[in-house]
Design a protein around this motif. Structure first.
Motif, PDB file in Angstrom:
ATOM      1  N   PHE A 184      -7.971   2.739 -22.529  1.00 56.39           N
ATOM      2  CA  PHE A 184      -7.345   1.623 -21.819  1.00 56.39           C
ATOM      3  C   PHE A 184      -7.179   0.415 -22.729  1.00 56.39           C
ATOM      4  O   PHE A 184      -6.120  -0.230 -22.740  1.00 56.39           O
ATOM      5  CB  PHE A 184      -8.180   1.259 -20.591  1.00 56.39           C
ATOM      6  N   GLU A 209      -3.363  -7.892 -19.090  1.00 53.23           N
ATOM      7  CA  GLU A 209      -4.459  -6.933 -18.977  1.00 53.23           C
ATOM      8  C   GLU A 209      -4.772  -6.626 -17.518  1.00 53.23           C
ATOM      9  O   GLU A 209      -5.005  -5.468 -17.145  1.00 53.23           O
ATOM     10  CB  GLU A 209      -5.707  -7.458 -19.678  1.00 53.23           C
ATOM     11  N   ARG A 213      -4.737  -2.996 -15.669  1.00 53.07           N
ATOM     12  CA  ARG A 213      -5.937  -2.511 -14.988  1.00 53.07           C
ATOM     13  C   ARG A 213      -5.622  -2.173 -13.532  1.00 53.07           C
ATOM     14  O   ARG A 213      -6.118  -1.166 -12.996  1.00 53.07           O
ATOM     15  CB  ARG A 213      -7.052  -3.559 -15.068  1.00 53.07           C
TER      16      ARG A 213
END
Length: 234
Positions: A184, A209, A213
């Motif tokens: 990730f 980010e 996520r």
């Protein structure tokens, strides 16, 4: 809906998208996983993104966005990136586009082709843009073209009919997913490499980010609780 583990019984892949940054929303983490396994991944980008920065002249925007895509690829182990010269925002499905993609398929000889979603709707529920649809459909057709020696006879490389897997990134109807738990962060770094583009969108690194996520965790409910990136296998 249960998402199936995406097969990884292949050694080479070609990713075909319309614009710089299309891979990174959110396909870079799977690419990082695959290159870490020793697989070869090549990007083919249909334009140089010259219409993507509202306050930057097209020539300068193209230079910036190409350099950012190269930097993004480096974050996930991709150094072979080819850019075509189609006009950003006005890409048309054409025989020429099919020929260019078929040429790259014959050069790269991938077992897996990952393309941007060609459907009318995006995976986020919004209308998909015409560039994505045109490039995605042309890529699907080019896989057959690349395998037929009597189509685009002027191409130098031998026909390639070895594509075994074809999948869509950003599909509204995913069938499979790729576990990105360990990769990730690499996907985030790849997206953040598009620094000027994100600034133009007024998207902070933290927001970028958080978006990735959210994408990854939205897959988890249908993927044994694992964060992932969803794909539709055709």
């Amino acid at each position: 809906m249960t998402l199936i583990e995406f097969p990884e019984d292949w050694d080479s892949a070609l990713v075909v998208v319309a614009h710089p940054d299309d891979v990174e929303y959110p396909g870079a983490a799977p690419v990082a996983r695959w290159t870490a396994q020793g697989k070869r991944v090549v990007y083919l980008v249909a334009c140089r993104g010259e219409a993507g920065l509202d306050d930057v002249a097209p020539e300068e925007a193209a230079r910036l966005r190409v350099s950012e895509q190269i930097a993004a690829g480096a974050e996930v182990g991709v150094s072979d990136i080819e850019f075509l010269e189609h006009p950003d925002g006005m890409i048309e499905y054409s025989m020429g586009l099919r020929r260019e993609i078929a040429r790259t398929i014959r050069r790269v000889r991938p077992e897996f082709v990952l393309i941007g979603n060609h459907r009318e709707m995006s995976g986020n529920g919004m209308l998909n843009m015409s560039d994505h649809r045109a490039v995605g459909q042309a890529a699907i057709d080019a896989i057959r073209d690349a395998a037929n020696r009597w189509v685009f006879r002027d191409l130098e490389d031998e026909p390639w009919g070895g594509v075994r897997h074809l999948a869509l990134l950003g599909s509204p109807t995913p069938t499979h997913a790729v576990d990105v738990v360990e990769h990730f962060d690499a996907g985030v770094r790849a997206l953040l490499a598009h620094r000027v583009y994100l600034e133009n969108l007024e998207t902070s690194p933290a927001a970028a980010e958080a978006m990735l996520r959210k994408f990854a965790m939205s897959v988890a409910d249908d993927f044994d609780g694992r964060p992932g990136v969803a794909l539709e296998m055709l």
